[in-house]
Design a protein around this motif. Sequence first.
Motif, PDB file in Angstrom:
ATOM      1  N   LEU A  20       0.717  -1.363   0.029  1.00  0.00           N
ATOM      2  CA  LEU A  20      -0.086   0.057   0.154  1.00  0.00           C
ATOM      3  C   LEU A  20       0.711   1.155  -0.063  1.00  0.00           C
ATOM      4  CD1 LEU A  20      -2.676  -0.924   2.760  1.00  0.00           C
ATOM      5  CD2 LEU A  20      -2.883  -1.011   0.050  1.00  0.00           C
ATOM      6  N   LEU A  21       2.000   1.089   0.563  1.00  0.00           N
ATOM      7  CA  LEU A  21       2.953   2.287   1.060  1.00  0.00           C
ATOM      8  C   LEU A  21       4.363   2.283   0.388  1.00  0.00           C
ATOM      9  CD1 LEU A  21       1.483   2.898   4.635  1.00  0.00           C
ATOM     10  CD2 LEU A  21       0.661   4.139   2.722  1.00  0.00           C
ATOM     11  N   GLY A  22       4.787   1.243  -0.050  1.00  0.00           N
ATOM     12  CA  GLY A  22       6.154   1.081  -0.313  1.00  0.00           C
ATOM     13  C   GLY A  22       6.504   2.002  -1.681  1.00  0.00           C
ATOM     14  N   THR A  23       7.655   1.680  -2.048  1.00  0.00           N
ATOM     15  CA  THR A  23       8.493   2.264  -3.483  1.00  0.00           C
ATOM     16  C   THR A  23       7.460   1.524  -4.647  1.00  0.00           C
ATOM     17  OG1 THR A  23      10.030   0.747  -3.386  1.00  0.00           O
ATOM     18  CG2 THR A  23      10.423   2.775  -2.481  1.00  0.00           C
ATOM     19  N   GLN A  24       7.593   2.063  -5.788  1.00  0.00           N
ATOM     20  CA  GLN A  24       6.900   1.456  -7.083  1.00  0.00           C
ATOM     21  C   GLN A  24       7.699   0.053  -7.310  1.00  0.00           C
ATOM     22  OE1 GLN A  24       6.067   4.020 -10.333  1.00  0.00           O
ATOM     23  NE2 GLN A  24       6.130   5.974  -9.087  1.00  0.00           N
ATOM     24  N   LYS A  50      -4.163  -0.609  11.087  1.00  0.00           N
ATOM     25  CA  LYS A  50      -4.888   0.755  11.594  1.00  0.00           C
ATOM     26  C   LYS A  50      -3.949   1.358  12.786  1.00  0.00           C
ATOM     27  CE  LYS A  50      -9.326  -0.547   9.998  1.00  0.00           C
ATOM     28  NZ  LYS A  50     -10.863  -1.038  10.199  1.00  0.00           N
ATOM     29  N   ARG A  51      -3.430   0.213  13.426  1.00  0.00           N
ATOM     30  CA  ARG A  51      -2.729   0.660  14.680  1.00  0.00           C
ATOM     31  C   ARG A  51      -1.361   1.461  14.321  1.00  0.00           C
ATOM     32  NH1 ARG A  51      -0.960  -4.177  17.722  1.00  0.00           N
ATOM     33  NH2 ARG A  51       0.640  -4.386  16.330  1.00  0.00           N
ATOM     34  N   SER A  52      -0.540   0.905  13.510  1.00  0.00           N
ATOM     35  CA  SER A  52       0.671   1.265  13.125  1.00  0.00           C
ATOM     36  C   SER A  52       0.715   2.648  11.906  1.00  0.00           C
ATOM     37  CB  SER A  52       1.606   0.283  12.398  1.00  0.00           C
ATOM     38  OG  SER A  52       1.137  -0.339  11.268  1.00  0.00           O
ATOM     39  N   TYR A  53      -0.248   2.578  11.311  1.00  0.00           N
ATOM     40  CA  TYR A  53      -0.235   3.566  10.340  1.00  0.00           C
ATOM     41  C   TYR A  53      -1.677   4.701  10.374  1.00  0.00           C
ATOM     42  CZ  TYR A  53       0.034   6.098   5.747  1.00  0.00           C
ATOM     43  OH  TYR A  53       0.023   7.224   4.834  1.00  0.00           O
ATOM     44  N   LEU A  54      -2.541   4.064  10.280  1.00  0.00           N
ATOM     45  CA  LEU A  54      -3.790   4.797  10.353  1.00  0.00           C
ATOM     46  C   LEU A  54      -4.033   5.982  11.605  1.00  0.00           C
ATOM     47  CD1 LEU A  54      -6.430   5.873   8.978  1.00  0.00           C
ATOM     48  CD2 LEU A  54      -7.671   4.006  10.112  1.00  0.00           C
ATOM     49  N   ARG A  55      -3.810   5.450  12.793  1.00  0.00           N
ATOM     50  CA  ARG A  55      -4.039   6.192  14.061  1.00  0.00           C
ATOM     51  C   ARG A  55      -3.007   7.061  14.103  1.00  0.00           C
ATOM     52  NH1 ARG A  55      -0.980   4.621  18.465  1.00  0.00           N
ATOM     53  NH2 ARG A  55      -2.558   5.453  19.924  1.00  0.00           N
ATOM     54  N   ASN A  56      -1.696   6.885  13.608  1.00  0.00           N
ATOM     55  CA  ASN A  56      -0.559   7.831  13.619  1.00  0.00           C
ATOM     56  C   ASN A  56      -0.990   9.022  12.618  1.00  0.00           C
ATOM     57  OD1 ASN A  56       1.037   6.646  15.421  1.00  0.00           O
ATOM     58  ND2 ASN A  56       1.667   5.293  14.161  1.00  0.00           N
ATOM     59  N   SER A  86       8.015   4.122  14.050  1.00  0.00           N
ATOM     60  CA  SER A  86       6.938   4.051  13.202  1.00  0.00           C
ATOM     61  C   SER A  86       5.716   5.314  13.196  1.00  0.00           C
ATOM     62  CB  SER A  86       6.156   2.901  13.820  1.00  0.00           C
ATOM     63  OG  SER A  86       5.299   2.953  14.799  1.00  0.00           O
ATOM     64  N   LYS A  87       5.845   5.904  14.101  1.00  0.00           N
ATOM     65  CA  LYS A  87       5.093   7.251  14.042  1.00  0.00           C
ATOM     66  C   LYS A  87       5.582   8.393  13.120  1.00  0.00           C
ATOM     67  CE  LYS A  87       2.864   6.974  18.752  1.00  0.00           C
ATOM     68  NZ  LYS A  87       2.712   7.577  20.169  1.00  0.00           N
ATOM     69  N   HIS A  88       6.913   8.349  13.328  1.00  0.00           N
ATOM     70  CA  HIS A  88       7.411   9.391  12.359  1.00  0.00           C
ATOM     71  C   HIS A  88       7.672   8.867  10.947  1.00  0.00           C
ATOM     72  CE1 HIS A  88      10.208  12.781  11.696  1.00  0.00           C
ATOM     73  NE2 HIS A  88      11.255  12.043  10.950  1.00  0.00           N
ATOM     74  N   LYS A  89       7.785   7.712  10.801  1.00  0.00           N
ATOM     75  CA  LYS A  89       7.762   6.995   9.198  1.00  0.00           C
ATOM     76  C   LYS A  89       6.669   7.125   8.718  1.00  0.00           C
ATOM     77  CE  LYS A  89       8.976   2.758   6.816  1.00  0.00           C
ATOM     78  NZ  LYS A  89       9.617   1.386   6.985  1.00  0.00           N
ATOM     79  N   ALA A  90       5.381   6.877   9.701  1.00  0.00           N
ATOM     80  CA  ALA A  90       3.994   7.097   9.034  1.00  0.00           C
ATOM     81  C   ALA A  90       3.815   8.445   8.327  1.00  0.00           C
ATOM     82  CB  ALA A  90       2.997   6.627   9.951  1.00  0.00           C
ATOM     83  N   GLN A  93       5.731   9.251   5.020  1.00  0.00           N
ATOM     84  CA  GLN A  93       5.035   8.818   4.108  1.00  0.00           C
ATOM     85  C   GLN A  93       3.921   9.620   3.642  1.00  0.00           C
ATOM     86  OE1 GLN A  93       4.417   4.731   5.755  1.00  0.00           O
ATOM     87  NE2 GLN A  93       5.781   3.774   4.352  1.00  0.00           N
ATOM     88  N   LEU A  94       3.073   9.977   4.700  1.00  0.00           N
ATOM     89  CA  LEU A  94       2.070  10.843   4.214  1.00  0.00           C
ATOM     90  C   LEU A  94       2.475  12.317   3.714  1.00  0.00           C
ATOM     91  CD1 LEU A  94      -0.823  11.572   4.677  1.00  0.00           C
ATOM     92  CD2 LEU A  94      -0.118  12.767   6.725  1.00  0.00           C
TER      93      LEU A  94
END
Length: 285
Positions: A20-24, A50-56, A86-90, A93-94
Amino acid sequence: MADATSTKYLLDSSVVRPMLLGTQAYQRYFESQFGSNPRYISPYVQMEMKRSYLRNIINFYFTLRLPTIPTIGDALTFWSNYFQGSKHKAVEQLVAQLLSTQALDFTRPEAKEIALRVLEGLIAQFVESLEQQFLQIDRDSTKCARASVLFQIDTPNAATELKRFIDRFDDLETCRRQCQIDRFLLEDHRDRVEQYIDRATRLPKNDNTRGFIGIVNNLKEIVERGATACSCKRCERIGDAVIALDAPRDMQLEHTDNSFDYLCYSIDQPHRKHPSETQIILGYA
């Protein structure tokens, strides 16, 4: 490995996330591995996403909404100063998605409202992709209450609905009371959990085994202390074990984490480890 045309692929979050979120390049790699075959995820894996990406991302959305945060740049600075991992990484990506979607000036206050609307759309798009790109198996023996928290977003009431989701998703005491993780580990899979503990004592400690041994240390504490040692926070630290134990044995578990090599081997769970994104990008997979 079984014939690709007959294999049922069950994906861990370590594979779902880059799809969903990686490089092409990494996304193309996974497409080449699965082709047009259906890809399955469990309710528990969906919860992990949802815990690792969506909520962040939702938490960043509310950070940007603060009246004391006038610009996107200030929100990013505040976030990077207080959150790592993971919070910073999310959020990184955003930001990449924001830049590719809108030509926003992160220093101008008037761009803030535009960014909030774009964020609402990206949040809804992420959940839609999670639900549409993967088939969900009807199996969650832990009865994870966080996995059952419904997500919905309607643009006029986006902030209210996002707040309602976060409040319910992060109500860990209520969610824990409603789940059956203690029964899952201490009754349904007690023998397998003890197998893990025994095997960990006979393994050398190195980069390959570190993740598995860390999971087992938490499982050992649960065995010793009982149900009181189970919590949503601890569940986050043993998630790979939960996924492996609950996986249907007629499905192949797809992952990138070393821990599954040990978790799956001990219980005869078919599995396959994929190269990391770094390996694919740098060409040494």
